[in-house]
Motif scaffolding. Structure first.
Motif, PDB file in Angstrom:
ATOM      1  N   LEU A  94       0.806  -1.210   0.000  1.00 14.78           N
ATOM      2  CA  LEU A  94       0.000   0.000   0.000  1.00 14.78           C
ATOM      3  C   LEU A  94       0.846   1.270   0.000  1.00 14.78           C
ATOM      4  CD1 LEU A  94      -2.778  -1.078   2.530  1.00 14.78           C
ATOM      5  CD2 LEU A  94      -2.952  -0.946   0.054  1.00 14.78           C
ATOM      6  N   ASN A  95       2.027   1.235   0.585  1.00 12.33           N
ATOM      7  CA  ASN A  95       2.888   2.421   0.599  1.00 12.33           C
ATOM      8  C   ASN A  95       3.364   2.735  -0.810  1.00 12.33           C
ATOM      9  OD1 ASN A  95       2.704   2.774   3.355  1.00 12.33           O
ATOM     10  ND2 ASN A  95       4.567   1.635   3.795  1.00 12.33           N
TER      11      ASN A  95
ATOM     12  N   SER B 198       0.644  21.769 -14.000  1.00 12.37           N
ATOM     13  CA  SER B 198       0.784  21.735 -12.542  1.00 12.37           C
ATOM     14  C   SER B 198       1.129  20.311 -12.132  1.00 12.37           C
ATOM     15  CB  SER B 198      -0.506  22.183 -11.852  1.00 12.37           C
ATOM     16  OG  SER B 198      -0.804  23.535 -12.146  1.00 12.37           O
ATOM     17  N   GLN B 199       1.997  20.175 -11.128  1.00 13.48           N
ATOM     18  CA  GLN B 199       2.411  18.858 -10.650  1.00 13.48           C
ATOM     19  C   GLN B 199       2.402  18.825  -9.136  1.00 13.48           C
ATOM     20  OE1 GLN B 199       6.263  18.204 -12.670  1.00 13.48           O
ATOM     21  NE2 GLN B 199       5.306  16.482 -13.718  1.00 13.48           N
ATOM     22  N   LEU B 200       2.055  17.667  -8.591  1.00 16.58           N
ATOM     23  CA  LEU B 200       2.138  17.490  -7.147  1.00 16.58           C
ATOM     24  C   LEU B 200       2.621  16.078  -6.840  1.00 16.58           C
ATOM     25  CD1 LEU B 200      -0.552  15.668  -6.282  1.00 16.58           C
ATOM     26  CD2 LEU B 200      -1.690  17.868  -6.497  1.00 16.58           C
ATOM     27  N   LEU B 201       3.184  15.932  -5.655  1.00 17.02           N
ATOM     28  CA  LEU B 201       3.699  14.656  -5.172  1.00 17.02           C
ATOM     29  C   LEU B 201       2.705  14.094  -4.174  1.00 17.02           C
ATOM     30  CD1 LEU B 201       6.288  12.834  -5.372  1.00 17.02           C
ATOM     31  CD2 LEU B 201       7.038  13.950  -3.252  1.00 17.02           C
ATOM     32  N   LEU B 202       2.118  12.947  -4.494  1.00 18.58           N
ATOM     33  CA  LEU B 202       1.104  12.322  -3.644  1.00 18.58           C
ATOM     34  C   LEU B 202       1.699  11.102  -2.949  1.00 18.58           C
ATOM     35  CD1 LEU B 202      -1.803  12.153  -2.640  1.00 18.58           C
ATOM     36  CD2 LEU B 202      -2.388  10.913  -4.723  1.00 18.58           C
ATOM     37  N   ARG B 203       1.619  11.082  -1.623  1.00 18.58           N
ATOM     38  CA  ARG B 203       2.170   9.990  -0.825  1.00 18.58           C
ATOM     39  C   ARG B 203       1.051   9.218  -0.137  1.00 18.58           C
ATOM     40  NH1 ARG B 203       5.867  14.221   0.707  1.00 18.58           N
ATOM     41  NH2 ARG B 203       7.985  13.854  -0.067  1.00 18.58           N
ATOM     42  N   VAL B 204       1.214   7.908  -0.097  1.00 15.87           N
ATOM     43  CA  VAL B 204       0.309   7.021   0.640  1.00 15.87           C
ATOM     44  C   VAL B 204       1.154   6.242   1.632  1.00 15.87           C
ATOM     45  CG1 VAL B 204      -1.330   5.115   0.490  1.00 15.87           C
ATOM     46  CG2 VAL B 204      -1.258   6.832  -1.328  1.00 15.87           C
ATOM     47  N   ARG B 205       0.801   6.331   2.926  1.00 13.85           N
ATOM     48  CA  ARG B 205       1.571   5.659   3.965  1.00 13.85           C
ATOM     49  C   ARG B 205       0.644   4.869   4.882  1.00 13.85           C
ATOM     50  NH1 ARG B 205       4.827   6.388   0.904  1.00 13.85           N
ATOM     51  NH2 ARG B 205       6.842   7.466   1.045  1.00 13.85           N
ATOM     52  N   PHE B 206       1.036   3.623   5.166  1.00 14.04           N
ATOM     53  CA  PHE B 206       0.300   2.775   6.094  1.00 14.04           C
ATOM     54  C   PHE B 206       0.557   3.238   7.527  1.00 14.04           C
ATOM     55  CE2 PHE B 206       0.586  -0.963   8.944  1.00 14.04           C
ATOM     56  CZ  PHE B 206      -0.754  -1.308   8.972  1.00 14.04           C
ATOM     57  N   VAL B 207      -0.512   3.341   8.345  1.00 15.20           N
ATOM     58  CA  VAL B 207      -0.413   3.767   9.734  1.00 15.20           C
ATOM     59  C   VAL B 207      -0.788   2.596  10.641  1.00 15.20           C
ATOM     60  CG1 VAL B 207      -1.184   5.429  11.469  1.00 15.20           C
ATOM     61  CG2 VAL B 207      -1.045   6.111   9.062  1.00 15.20           C
TER      62      VAL B 207
ATOM     63  N   ASP C  86      -4.887   5.741  -9.991  1.00 16.28           N
ATOM     64  CA  ASP C  86      -5.498   4.436  -9.721  1.00 16.28           C
ATOM     65  C   ASP C  86      -4.695   3.733  -8.639  1.00 16.28           C
ATOM     66  OD1 ASP C  86      -7.435   4.782 -11.684  1.00 16.28           O
ATOM     67  OD2 ASP C  86      -6.156   3.941 -13.244  1.00 16.28           O
ATOM     68  N   TYR C  87      -5.400   3.254  -7.601  1.00 21.35           N
ATOM     69  CA  TYR C  87      -4.754   2.562  -6.489  1.00 21.35           C
ATOM     70  C   TYR C  87      -5.389   1.189  -6.293  1.00 21.35           C
ATOM     71  CZ  TYR C  87      -2.198   6.680  -4.861  1.00 21.35           C
ATOM     72  OH  TYR C  87      -1.334   7.738  -4.763  1.00 21.35           O
ATOM     73  N   PRO C  88      -4.625   0.225  -5.756  1.00 21.35           N
ATOM     74  CA  PRO C  88      -5.173  -1.126  -5.551  1.00 21.35           C
ATOM     75  C   PRO C  88      -5.909  -1.272  -4.223  1.00 21.35           C
ATOM     76  CG  PRO C  88      -2.849  -1.136  -5.012  1.00 21.35           C
ATOM     77  CD  PRO C  88      -3.169   0.263  -5.482  1.00 21.35           C
ATOM     78  N   PHE C  89      -6.723  -0.294  -3.884  1.00 23.85           N
ATOM     79  CA  PHE C  89      -7.539  -0.415  -2.675  1.00 23.85           C
ATOM     80  C   PHE C  89      -8.778   0.457  -2.816  1.00 23.85           C
ATOM     81  CE2 PHE C  89      -4.188   2.756  -1.767  1.00 23.85           C
ATOM     82  CZ  PHE C  89      -4.958   3.889  -1.533  1.00 23.85           C
ATOM     83  N   GLY C  90      -9.861  -0.005  -2.232  1.00 19.32           N
ATOM     84  CA  GLY C  90     -11.091   0.761  -2.199  1.00 19.32           C
ATOM     85  C   GLY C  90     -11.276   1.373  -0.832  1.00 19.32           C
TER      86      GLY C  90
END
Length: 249
Positions: free
Chosen positions: A44-45, A73-82, A172-176
């Motif tokens: 997920l990270n 325009s550009q942005l950096l998107l982070r996904v982190r498991f908590v 697109d991410y592998p989680f709902g």
């Protein structure tokens, strides 16, 4: 004096008119949070650089106009498991989570807004022979999300609450997302069902074209594996972004 029956006939429509147009939103059904993300789950990270292009309507009116890097325009998107323990220590377990909604009327203020859509999209990975005969089928499930930037319309009325979309970033991410808690424009926490990748499923009957004239349609029963959500647990994820470059107005 009005009869009791007549009073009831008058009162019932009045009571019906006092009811709200829609029932109150029910809270989402929250599952226990994971402490660790097992290797049996899909990772997920991640970190993604997202791009969006925008130009004012005055430029689009020119038939010779075309988008350039100046409109990017550009942005950096982070996904982190908590982990669950970290969430409890930081008080994140007290956040008010709600069901995902993409109703734009809920966000009348300018800024960045998360939209988590319920629709999922299976991606097909088919293994074939040199003669295009199917051997194995794998289905990977992803969900599309958008991060939209809105700004207030240029309008004569200073108190006009309407907004327009300035940029829209898709990923697109592998989680709902089962539930969301938006902390700020740039940070959101979501609860998701972790996905078990390539879980064996019953064999499927797959159609294919036999590459010999007159190309008859045939069917082959082949093994099938697919992503499967673990509906007994939630993974808590922190989504955040940082703008790398913003196009000029």
């Amino acid at each position: 004096m009005l009869s009791t029956r007549l009073l009831l006939a008058i009162a019932v429509p009045l009571l019906g008119a006092c009811r709200p147009d829609s029932p109150p939103e029910l809270p989402p059904c929250l599952k226990p949070l994971l402490e660790t993300l097992s290797v049996r789950y899909r990772p997920l990270n991640r970190q993604d650089t997202l791009t969006s292009y925008w130009a004012p309507d005055s430029l689009w009116a020119d038939s010779l106009f075309h988008l350039t890097d100046a409109h990017r325009s550009q942005l950096l998107l982070r996904v982190r498991f908590v982990p669950a323990s970290v969430a409890a220590a930081a008080g994140l377990d007290t956040l008010r989570f709600r069901r995902p909604s993409s109703q734009l009327e809920l966000y009348p203020q300018p800024g960045y807004h998360w939209n988590f859509y319920a629709g999922r999209s299976p991606e097909i990975d088919l293994t074939e022979t040199a003669d295009k005969v199917p051997l194995r089928l794998a289905l990977t499930t992803t969900w599309r999300y958008s991060l939209s930037e809105y700004r207030r319309w240029r309008h004569e009325a200073a108190d006009d609450p309407r907004t327009e979309e300035r940029n829209n970033y898709l990923v697109d991410y592998p989680f709902g997302v089962a539930a969301e808690a938006r902390v700020s424009d740039s940070v959101a926490y979501v609860r998701v069902f972790p996905m078990r990748p390539r879980v064996p499923r019953p064999d499927t009957l797959y159609p294919y074209l036999a590459y010999q004239r007159p190309f008859p349609l045939r069917h082959q029963r082949i093994p099938l594996v697919a992503d499967q959500p673990d509906t007994t647990r939630h993974a808590l994820l922190r989504l955040s972004f940082r703008v790398l470059h913003h196009s000029a107005n």
